[in-house]
Motif scaffolding. Sequence first.
Motif, short mmCIF file in Angstrom:
data_model
loop_
_atom_site.label_atom_id
_atom_site.label_comp_id
_atom_site.label_asym_id
_atom_site.label_seq_id
_atom_site.Cartn_x
_atom_site.Cartn_y
_atom_site.Cartn_z
N UNK A 96 92.86 28.59 51.33
CA UNK A 96 92.41 28.51 52.91
C UNK A 96 91.57 27.46 53.43
N UNK A 97 91.50 27.50 54.51
CA UNK A 97 90.98 25.96 54.89
C UNK A 97 89.07 27.26 55.75
N UNK A 98 88.57 26.70 54.82
CA UNK A 98 87.15 27.14 55.73
C UNK A 98 86.22 26.19 56.34
N UNK A 99 86.46 26.06 57.84
CA UNK A 99 85.83 25.03 58.75
C UNK A 99 84.02 25.18 58.20
N UNK A 100 83.83 23.83 58.07
CA UNK A 100 82.35 23.82 58.67
C UNK A 100 81.34 23.74 59.83
N UNK A 101 81.07 24.93 60.38
CA UNK A 101 80.26 25.01 61.33
C UNK A 101 79.44 24.46 62.23
N UNK A 102 79.55 24.31 63.28
CA UNK A 102 78.44 23.20 64.01
C UNK A 102 77.72 25.01 64.91
N UNK A 103 76.49 23.73 65.46
CA UNK A 103 75.74 24.67 66.15
C UNK A 103 75.82 24.72 67.20
N UNK A 104 75.65 25.96 67.78
CA UNK A 104 75.79 26.75 69.21
C UNK A 104 75.82 25.55 70.17
N UNK A 105 74.82 24.87 69.90
CA UNK A 105 74.54 23.77 71.43
C UNK A 105 75.19 22.41 70.88
N UNK A 106 75.93 22.42 70.00
CA UNK A 106 76.34 20.61 70.16
C UNK A 106 78.25 21.53 70.25
N UNK A 115 85.35 21.41 64.06
CA UNK A 115 85.89 20.97 63.22
C UNK A 115 86.57 22.66 62.74
N UNK A 116 86.49 23.40 63.34
CA UNK A 116 86.66 25.02 64.11
C UNK A 116 88.21 24.61 64.44
N UNK A 117 88.68 23.83 65.75
CA UNK A 117 90.21 23.48 65.85
C UNK A 117 90.83 22.61 65.13
N UNK A 118 90.28 21.93 64.74
CA UNK A 118 91.19 20.34 63.82
C UNK A 118 91.26 21.19 62.62
N UNK A 119 90.67 22.24 61.84
CA UNK A 119 91.03 22.96 61.09
C UNK A 119 92.03 24.00 61.13
N UNK A 120 92.40 25.04 62.18
CA UNK A 120 93.73 25.29 62.86
C UNK A 120 94.62 25.06 62.87
N UNK A 121 94.28 23.34 63.69
CA UNK A 121 96.09 22.35 63.64
C UNK A 121 96.11 21.87 63.08
N UNK A 122 95.82 21.60 61.37
CA UNK A 122 95.98 21.18 60.37
C UNK A 122 96.70 22.38 59.69
N UNK A 176 87.01 23.41 51.90
CA UNK A 176 86.09 23.14 52.28
C UNK A 176 86.53 21.95 53.54
N UNK A 177 86.14 22.44 54.52
CA UNK A 177 86.41 21.44 55.43
C UNK A 177 85.64 20.92 56.60
N UNK A 178 85.80 19.50 56.21
CA UNK A 178 84.63 18.71 57.17
C UNK A 178 84.62 17.43 58.41
N UNK A 179 84.19 16.98 58.34
CA UNK A 179 84.62 15.47 59.17
C UNK A 179 84.37 14.24 58.18
#
Length: 215
Positions: A96-106, A115-122, A176-179
């Motif tokens: 399963x893909x685990x996206x790296x979370x971005x900070x709340x401000x970003x 990254x979360x949106x990219x993960x669900x899409x791919x 783990x998934x990141x950009x």
Amino acid sequence: MQLISDLKYLLFPTRCFGCRALGYSICSICRKLWNPHLYLSSIVNLAVYSAIPYSPIAKNILLAAKEQGIKSADELVRSAMRTSLQGVFQIYPHCALVPIPSGAASNRRRGRDFINEMAFSVAKDMGVAVLPLLEQQRVVRDQSKLNISNRRENLAMALSIKPQFRGNYSSESVVILDDLVTTGATINEANRALTKAGFKVQAAATACVALLRRE
Ligand SMILES: [Zn+2]
């Protein structure tokens, strides 16, 4: 109609989001440079699969997707992530893909969790699951101006498993998934948090890799 589009071009000239050249939103030179191939590296003992060598143009394309939400830039990032993940799934098919979370401000600034949106899409294209297990447990400074040891310090214990996932899914195989991977500090921290919680981290996948990075 030609006249109207010419006029629009004069009033709102388009620039390539890779190199800023006037013309199309992505020029043919930048499009050719974004040519996904598999690059394998490692962080400690974790294999990292990537698809695009990081360069000033790759950086601009990532920023166009991440910070400006340009749809064609999003698609380039997704195509790179798909190439990297195809490499992972040849060896570890049930991750399963685990996206790296971005900070709340970003996330607030971008209006989405990139990254979360990219993960669900791919994941949808590839028929795998996404487990958004991680969250930042404290505020992390912007990494881009920090050196390697400061990045490690900045990220030490920065990620944790979201409360709703604690005690669930453990022993699940994940990737783990990141950009982008540069020093590997972020992926290393994600690996630590996931492994501690009992997940089997098989590999990491990123769109871009800084090829001259040092451990
Ligand atoms: Zn260009």
